[in-house]
Design an enzyme around this catalytic site. Structure first.
Site, mmCIF file in Angstrom:
data_model
loop_
_atom_site.group_PDB
_atom_site.id
_atom_site.type_symbol
_atom_site.label_atom_id
_atom_site.label_comp_id
_atom_site.label_asym_id
_atom_site.label_seq_id
_atom_site.Cartn_x
_atom_site.Cartn_y
_atom_site.Cartn_z
ATOM 1 N N SER A 183 30.258 13.588 11.192
ATOM 2 C CA SER A 183 29.274 12.859 11.890
ATOM 3 C C SER A 183 27.851 14.141 11.839
ATOM 4 C CB SER A 183 29.585 12.641 13.495
ATOM 5 O OG SER A 183 30.609 11.565 13.252
ATOM 6 N N GLY A 209 46.466 12.224 15.009
ATOM 7 C CA GLY A 209 47.773 12.136 14.334
ATOM 8 C C GLY A 209 48.718 11.189 14.927
ATOM 9 N N CYS A 223 33.109 9.761 19.815
ATOM 10 C CA CYS A 223 33.613 11.006 19.986
ATOM 11 C C CYS A 223 34.010 11.301 21.375
ATOM 12 C CB CYS A 223 32.690 11.994 19.542
ATOM 13 S SG CYS A 223 33.136 13.689 19.748
#
Ligand SMILES: Cc1cc2nc3c(=O)[nH]c(=O)nc-3n(C[C@H](O)[C@H](O)[C@H](O)COP(=O)(O)O)c2cc1C
Length: 304
Positions: A49, A216, A129
């Site tokens: 980003s 993950g 984010c």
């Protein structure tokens, strides 16, 4: 004679040789890496980003590995700023989507005006984010700001735009609805989720920023659920992201309704060959099941 199944995907203004994409934040700042990752088999690349001004990011430790292929990171959106990045990719020939982040709609105008002149496929707008103040999820939790940002980017480019969603205080379905209403071409689901871990010996949070974003393996079921619900209930093209390490993971996202998949943390454990391995696995799966095209399986789980 049996024809080899096609991995080509066409959706939301993109036409990709296969549905695997590099997720934002992984080796995504440098042209040499884009060239290497594309050569190794990715269908498309998403940059780190970029913001209107360079951001230094947080002090180390910024990433911590948990047991079993999960991570928490708080890098702090470290990036060189859009102008330096535009100079970096001036000779780009890869299928590249540029990820942008900002605090308000006016941040995006100069970035899109400059980058639009380059050889790029489109934009991913990071509204998710989870660990930087006044950027990402703090913006994504403000529905009026989300609408204003998407509207502004839409007015300033004809290229495809994707909205990167996270699981914050606002339901992803609400955010996906706004993305659709404001004529975004698609959404990417999902970004990392706010998380932390504490060291038992020092009694202190492990990351310098204390709180970071979970990625993950542990993220995958939440991501699959988000893709499934957005694709089924909102009817906007979705790119799936979160915990994809194997072709089986990727197929699960496609069945849930993802038109393509992004891979981030998996690169850390498997390396950049992961794009090739996942494409090969998807092709074999299609062959075994008798499908001619990867697009035939997108959203199949929604029938049940
Ligand atoms: C170290 C790190 C940096 C990241 N940076 C960005 C970023 O700049 N922009 C963004 O939209 N997502 C960023 N992400 C989120 C990933 O793109 C992705 O949504 C998330 O890691 C889940 O996918 P994964 O489980 O395959 O890693 C970052 C993730 C990590 C671990």
């Amino acid at each position: 004679m049996i024809n080899t199944p096609s991995l080509n995907v066409e959706f939301a203004g993109l036409n990709l040789r296969n549905p695997t994409m590099l997720a934002s934040g992984f080796m995504g700042i440098n042209q040499d890496n884009f060239d290497r990752i594309y050569k190794s088999g990715a269908g498309c690349l998403v940059s780190k980003s970029l913001s209107i001004r360079p951001i230094e990011g947080y002090y180390n430790p910024t990433v911590v590995a948990l047991n079993g292929k999960s991570y928490i990171n708080a890098v702090g959106l470290a990036n060189p700023g859009f102008e330096a990045f535009a100079a970096e990719i001036v000779d780009n020939t890869t299928p590249l989507i540029v990820s942008l982040v900002g605090s308000c709609q006016s941040d995006f105008i100069p970035m899109v005006k400059r980058l639009d002149r380059l050889h790029i496929l489109g934009y991913e707008i990071n509204l998710s984010c989870p660990h930087v103040k006044k950027m990402g999820i703090e913006v994504g939790d403000d529905l009026e700001m989300v609408r204003a940002i998407i509207r502004t980017v839409r007015r300033n480019t004809k290229k495809p735009i994707f909205i990167k969603l996270g699981v914050g205080n606002v339901d992803v379905l609400k955010l996906a609805t706004i993305a659709k209403e404001e004529a975004a071409n698609g959404v990417t689901a999902i970004n990392t989720i706010r998380a932390m871990t504490i060291d038992l010996q020092t009694y202190s949070p492990v990351l310098s920023n204390k709180i970071g974003g979970l990625s993950g393996r542990s993220l995958k079921p939440v991501a699959v659920r988000s893709v499934y619900e957005i694709s089924m209930k909102i009817g906007i093209p979705v790119i799936g992201c979160g915990g994809i390490f194997t072709w089986e993971d990727a197929v699960e996202f496609l069945l849930a309704g993802a038109s393509a998949v992004q891979i981030g943390s998996g690169i850390g454990t498997i390396g950049i060959n992961i794009f090739h391995l996942i494409s090969r696995g998807i092709r074999k799966y299609l062959e075994n099941k008798g499908f001619g095209n990867v697009q035939d399986i997108v959203g199949m789980a929604q029938k049940y």
